[in-house]
Design a protein around this motif. Structure first.
Motif, short mmCIF file in Angstrom:
data_model
loop_
_atom_site.label_atom_id
_atom_site.label_comp_id
_atom_site.label_asym_id
_atom_site.label_seq_id
_atom_site.Cartn_x
_atom_site.Cartn_y
_atom_site.Cartn_z
N SER A 8 52.77 40.39 43.08
CA SER A 8 51.46 39.84 42.71
C SER A 8 50.42 40.95 42.82
CB SER A 8 51.10 38.67 43.64
OG SER A 8 49.84 38.15 43.32
N VAL A 9 49.74 41.23 41.73
CA VAL A 9 48.77 42.33 41.68
C VAL A 9 47.36 41.76 41.75
CG1 VAL A 9 47.97 44.34 40.39
CG2 VAL A 9 50.39 43.66 40.27
N ILE A 10 46.63 42.10 42.82
CA ILE A 10 45.29 41.60 43.05
C ILE A 10 44.33 42.80 43.08
CG2 ILE A 10 43.79 40.22 44.52
CD1 ILE A 10 46.26 38.90 45.69
N HIS A 11 43.48 42.92 42.09
CA HIS A 11 42.63 44.10 41.93
C HIS A 11 41.39 44.09 42.82
CE1 HIS A 11 44.51 45.85 38.19
NE2 HIS A 11 45.05 44.63 38.20
N GLY A 12 41.00 42.94 43.32
CA GLY A 12 39.77 42.85 44.11
C GLY A 12 39.83 43.69 45.37
N PRO A 13 38.79 44.47 45.67
CA PRO A 13 38.81 45.36 46.84
C PRO A 13 38.45 44.66 48.14
CG PRO A 13 36.76 45.67 45.63
CD PRO A 13 37.59 44.68 44.84
N HIS A 19 43.49 36.02 47.58
CA HIS A 19 44.17 36.47 48.80
C HIS A 19 44.43 35.28 49.72
CE1 HIS A 19 41.76 39.96 47.36
NE2 HIS A 19 42.86 40.63 47.63
N GLY A 20 43.46 34.37 49.78
CA GLY A 20 43.61 33.19 50.62
C GLY A 20 44.78 32.32 50.18
N ILE A 21 44.95 32.18 48.87
CA ILE A 21 46.09 31.41 48.36
C ILE A 21 47.40 32.09 48.75
CG2 ILE A 21 47.26 30.66 46.25
CD1 ILE A 21 44.46 30.44 44.97
N ALA A 22 47.45 33.41 48.55
CA ALA A 22 48.67 34.16 48.89
C ALA A 22 49.00 34.03 50.37
CB ALA A 22 48.50 35.63 48.52
N GLU A 23 47.97 34.07 51.21
CA GLU A 23 48.19 33.94 52.65
C GLU A 23 48.85 32.61 52.99
OE1 GLU A 23 45.49 34.30 56.71
OE2 GLU A 23 44.60 33.42 54.91
N VAL A 37 55.45 40.29 47.28
CA VAL A 37 54.89 41.62 47.49
C VAL A 37 53.52 41.63 46.82
CG1 VAL A 37 55.15 44.09 47.12
CG2 VAL A 37 57.18 42.67 47.46
N ILE A 38 52.51 42.01 47.55
CA ILE A 38 51.14 42.00 47.02
C ILE A 38 50.63 43.42 46.88
CG2 ILE A 38 48.78 41.18 47.38
CD1 ILE A 38 49.93 38.93 49.08
N ALA A 39 50.24 43.79 45.67
CA ALA A 39 49.64 45.10 45.42
C ALA A 39 48.13 44.97 45.52
CB ALA A 39 50.04 45.61 44.05
N VAL A 40 47.52 45.80 46.35
CA VAL A 40 46.07 45.78 46.54
C VAL A 40 45.54 47.20 46.38
CG1 VAL A 40 46.13 43.77 48.06
CG2 VAL A 40 46.26 46.08 49.04
N PRO A 41 44.23 47.35 46.13
CA PRO A 41 43.65 48.69 45.98
C PRO A 41 43.68 49.47 47.29
CG PRO A 41 42.16 46.99 45.13
CD PRO A 41 43.23 46.29 45.90
N ASP A 42 43.61 50.79 47.18
CA ASP A 42 43.61 51.66 48.35
C ASP A 42 42.49 51.30 49.33
OD1 ASP A 42 45.80 53.29 47.71
OD2 ASP A 42 44.59 54.53 46.38
N LEU A 62 47.81 50.88 46.55
CA LEU A 62 47.88 51.93 45.54
C LEU A 62 46.56 52.00 44.80
CD1 LEU A 62 49.94 50.81 42.42
CD2 LEU A 62 49.25 49.22 44.19
N SER A 63 46.44 53.01 43.97
CA SER A 63 45.21 53.17 43.20
C SER A 63 45.22 52.16 42.06
CB SER A 63 45.12 54.59 42.65
OG SER A 63 43.95 54.75 41.88
N LEU A 64 44.38 51.14 42.18
CA LEU A 64 44.32 50.08 41.17
C LEU A 64 42.97 50.14 40.45
CD1 LEU A 64 45.79 46.82 42.79
CD2 LEU A 64 46.80 48.24 41.02
N GLY A 65 43.00 50.56 39.19
CA GLY A 65 41.79 50.51 38.39
C GLY A 65 41.52 49.08 37.96
N ARG A 66 40.29 48.80 37.59
CA ARG A 66 39.95 47.46 37.09
C ARG A 66 38.74 47.57 36.18
NH1 ARG A 66 36.33 44.27 40.96
NH2 ARG A 66 35.38 45.84 42.30
N PHE A 67 38.70 46.66 35.21
CA PHE A 67 37.54 46.60 34.32
C PHE A 67 36.40 45.91 35.05
CE2 PHE A 67 41.02 46.60 31.06
CZ PHE A 67 40.78 47.89 30.61
#
Length: 411
Positions: A8-13, A19-23, A37-42, A62-67
């Motif tokens: 699950s990729v979550i771009h919010g910093p 995140h609450g749902i995932a928890e 597995v949750i991917a979050v920004p650095d 990891l480094s997650l760019g976002r619009f």
């Protein structure tokens, strides 16, 4: 037991509803043989990483760019230049964790969808709100139709709010945002703590709001609401909790903070702003009324958490909110999204303690009946099973199925 990995990729910093749902669902998924597995920004805070890990999820930074919505050319260029490195980084992560499914969170976050398709991994695309501008929907929805193997909507009614036809996608379903109804429940001790921290008395009637300090949450409407109460003897206060949005600091100062200051609402303590808190059930218990005048939402986790704490709610009729707030029964819906209607609903609650109690209790009963952690986890489990062809033999969820929208949506 067959074990499947969902990335699950979550771009919010910063910590938010996703995140609450995932928890909440990480542990039930694990029991059913789905490892999250949750991917979050650095820059995502380590304390929140730990929070997700304690819940049973694996977290990878990891480094997650976002619009991002911005008129600053530098911000726009940074988003564009970071797009392909983000896709490549996600492809490497997909291989590293041996992901069976990639979950995209948000209509405009294309990075994970492209990484999943290039890696030959099924893509679940989740929509959490209807706040995106029309031009973003027009651009992204055809890509969702082409790249998504399944579409999941956070709450009934979100399909209509987004303008999705019943046949938009053959694998389109609804999940409900879950609520921890043990943590989020009426608690006199939390109420006393919160009201002390908010510097309000037992006689004050506190209107509360929780959400990021940006345009979508529409906090300026709450300042206008408080101008209406200024000078009367009903002792109405407003307390706003939430993180600042770096891209909207100037906007928030101009549209929310400065008008409150100019109206004298800050100096006399009528209005106060607070930072984000880890446990929202504490300030919620200190509120007498919860307001959500957002311009766009999904089904809103924090709204349901307020209802679970037996705090009466007033919310704009956007996104999936009308499927949660039944007007006059478990809260009030601002159907016109106008200030006069907001004032009307809030005044009813301010002037009637019995009504506040009744709507609060009915709100909690609704959440207990419709917002279980098990049903949300079951929705993800069901979609993963269909996409991977695997049997995920968890007895607690075998009979739980997400609401399928195709051929069932009422128009």
């Amino acid at each position: 037991m067959t074990r499947k990995v969902v990335l699950s990729v979550i771009h919010g910093p910063r910590w938010g509803g996703i995140h609450g749902i995932a928890e909440l669902i990480a542990a039930p998924l694990q029991l059913a043989g789905v490892h999250m597995v949750i991917a979050v920004p650095d820059e995502f805070p380590d304390v929140d990483v730990t929070r997700l890990e304690v819940a049973g999820a694996e977290v990878r930074k990891l480094s997650l760019g976002r619009f991002r919505k911005s008129r600053n050319p530098f911000v726009v260029l940074t988003s564009l230049f970071g797009f392909f490195p983000t896709v490549l980084g996600l492809r490497r992560l997909i291989r590293k964790v041996d992901a069976d499914v990639v979950q995209v969170n948000g209509l405009h976050h294309l990075h994970a969808a492209i990484a999943g398709k290039l890696s030959g991994v099924p893509v679940i695309w989740q929509f959490h709100s209807d706040q995106q501008p029309r031009w973003v929907r027009k651009l992204c929805l055809p890509l969702v139709r082409r790249w998504a193997d399944a579409v999941m909507l956070a709450g009934e009614g979100l399909d209509r709010a987004l303008g999705l036809a019943p046949d938009f996608h053959p694998e389109m379903s609804v999940f409900t945002t879950p609520v921890d109804t043990v943590r989020c429940s009426p608690d006199p001790d939390k109420r006393a703590t919160a009201r002390s921290q908010m510097n309000v008395t037992d006689e004050d009637i506190v209107i509360g709001a929780i959400g990021s300090k940006g345009p979508n949450k529409n906090h300026g409407e709450l300042i206008a609401l408080m101008r209406h109460f200024k000078g009367d003897d009903r002792r109405v206060k407003l307390r706003i909790f939430g993180p600042s949005e770096p891209a909207h600091l100037d906007w928030y100062m101009t549209q929310v903070t400065k008008p409150a200051e100019e109206a004298g609402l800050l100096a006399d303590g009528t209005v106060a702003f607070h930072d984000q808190v880890k446990d929202v059930s504490v300030p919620i218990n200190g509120f007498d009324i919860f307001c959500l005048p957002s311009r766009g939402e999904g089904s809103s986790l924090v709204l349901a958490e307020a209802m679970a704490c037996e705090v009466p709610v007033v919310a704009n009729a956007v996104g999936g909110i009308p499927k949660t707030v039944i007007d006059g029964e478990n809260g009030f819906l601002n159907q016109t999204r106008s200030l006069p209607e907001l004032i009307q609903h809030v005044e009813k609650l301010v002037d009637d303690a019995e009504l506040r109690s009744t709507l609060g209790k009915q709100g909690r009963q609704f959440v207990l009946a419709h917002r279980s952690v098990e049903s949300c986890a079951a929705a993800t489990i069901g979609v993963c099973s269909r996409l991977t062809g695997a049997t995920l033999p968890d007895e607690n969820h075998r009979n739980e199925e997400p609401l399928r929208l195709n051929n069932t949506s009422e128009r």
